[in-house]
Design a protein around this motif. Structure first.
Motif, PDB file in Angstrom:
ATOM      1  N   PHE A  55     -43.966   7.799   6.577  1.00 53.04           N
ATOM      2  CA  PHE A  55     -43.949   8.949   5.679  1.00 53.04           C
ATOM      3  C   PHE A  55     -43.924   8.535   4.216  1.00 53.04           C
ATOM      4  O   PHE A  55     -44.318   9.290   3.349  1.00 53.04           O
ATOM      5  N   CYS A  59     -41.494  11.031   0.468  1.00 51.34           N
ATOM      6  CA  CYS A  59     -41.584  12.175   1.378  1.00 51.34           C
ATOM      7  C   CYS A  59     -40.239  12.907   1.425  1.00 51.34           C
ATOM      8  O   CYS A  59     -39.216  12.306   1.744  1.00 51.34           O
ATOM      9  N   LYS A  66     -40.419  18.092   9.595  1.00 49.12           N
ATOM     10  CA  LYS A  66     -41.547  18.864  10.129  1.00 49.12           C
ATOM     11  C   LYS A  66     -42.533  17.953  10.853  1.00 49.12           C
ATOM     12  O   LYS A  66     -43.073  18.317  11.895  1.00 49.12           O
ATOM     13  N   ARG A  67     -42.766  16.775  10.298  1.00 49.76           N
ATOM     14  CA  ARG A  67     -43.675  15.836  10.963  1.00 49.76           C
ATOM     15  C   ARG A  67     -43.081  15.334  12.271  1.00 49.76           C
ATOM     16  O   ARG A  67     -43.796  15.126  13.245  1.00 49.76           O
ATOM     17  N   SER A  70     -43.759  17.692  15.109  1.00 48.46           N
ATOM     18  CA  SER A  70     -45.089  17.560  15.707  1.00 48.46           C
ATOM     19  C   SER A  70     -45.224  16.288  16.545  1.00 48.46           C
ATOM     20  O   SER A  70     -46.033  16.239  17.467  1.00 48.46           O
ATOM     21  N   THR A  93     -50.242  11.251  16.097  1.00 50.58           N
ATOM     22  CA  THR A  93     -50.269  12.281  15.051  1.00 50.58           C
ATOM     23  C   THR A  93     -51.057  11.813  13.836  1.00 50.58           C
ATOM     24  O   THR A  93     -51.708  12.619  13.181  1.00 50.58           O
ATOM     25  N   LYS A  96     -54.523  12.235  14.847  1.00 50.84           N
ATOM     26  CA  LYS A  96     -54.729  13.588  15.386  1.00 50.84           C
ATOM     27  C   LYS A  96     -55.398  13.554  16.764  1.00 50.84           C
ATOM     28  O   LYS A  96     -56.405  14.209  17.010  1.00 50.84           O
TER      29      LYS A  96
END
Length: 199
Positions: A55, A59, A66-67, A70, A93, A96
């Protein structure tokens, strides 16, 4: 020539050099090389690793959380996360890979692809990096989603409390102004009530 390659390489593209950084930082949190760290250390670990894998230092904590929602890595019963699961979730992630839509369905599709390409994949490792659907286990994503909901609620409650205090303060000043106005026009009201308007 090697120096030129080093200078012209695009370090923002996810590559093997990021794995070295991840392993180095992970080893600081897992000095005994057990392959697991506390889930609370994951945020600080990933903020120490520069993007695109981590990050980065700049960050904000909420964005990092939030990351992590996911990423949705499995959380062990002792509150730790596994090395393989964390690295796989970061790469997944970051690139993607099957991250859209229903996470259980995406995991099943990804499990099928992994089994097809790497037929000898250990089922335990596969369950670590890509949990099977139907298991209601706690994940890092669920933990941080709960954390974010609580954080949003606290902020909402604090904002409402501040608005209420400002509203009460404003209401008091309006009342004082109203009383002052009544006090100033008091003699006129007395005259109107008495019916003697000529005074």
């Amino acid at each position: 020539m090697d120096n030129f390659d080093y200078l012209t390489r695009d370090w923002s593209i996810l590559g093997p050099h990021h794995l070295d950084e991840f392993v180095r930082v992970w080893s600081e949190y897992d000095p005994d090389a057990k392959g697991r760290i506390k889930h609370l250390d994951v945020v600080t670990l990933l903020r120490r690793i520069s993007p695109p894998l981590g990050f980065g230092k700049l960050c904000p904590h909420r964005v990092a959380c939030k990351r992590l929602v996911s990423m949705n890595m499995p959380l062990n019963s002792d509150g730790t996360v596994m090395f393989n699961a964390t690295l796989f979730a970061l790469v997944r992630t970051g690139l993607k890979i099957k991250t859209e839509g229903n996470i259980d369905q995406a995991n099943e599709e990804l499990r099928a692809i992994i089994k097809k390409i790497w037929k000898r994949t250990n089922p335990k490792v596969l369950d670590q990096v890509c949990p099977p659907a139907g298991e209601d286990e706690i994940t890092v994503g669920k933990f941080y989603a709960t954390y974010l909901i609580q954080d949003y609620f606290r902020r909402f409650r604090k904002r409402k409390e501040e608005e209420r205090k400002r509203g009460l303060h404003r209401e008091k000043s309006v009342r004082k102004a109203g009383l002052r106005t009544l006090h100033d026009i008091g003699p006129e009201i007395r005259r109107a009530i008495s019916g003697n308007l000529e005074e």
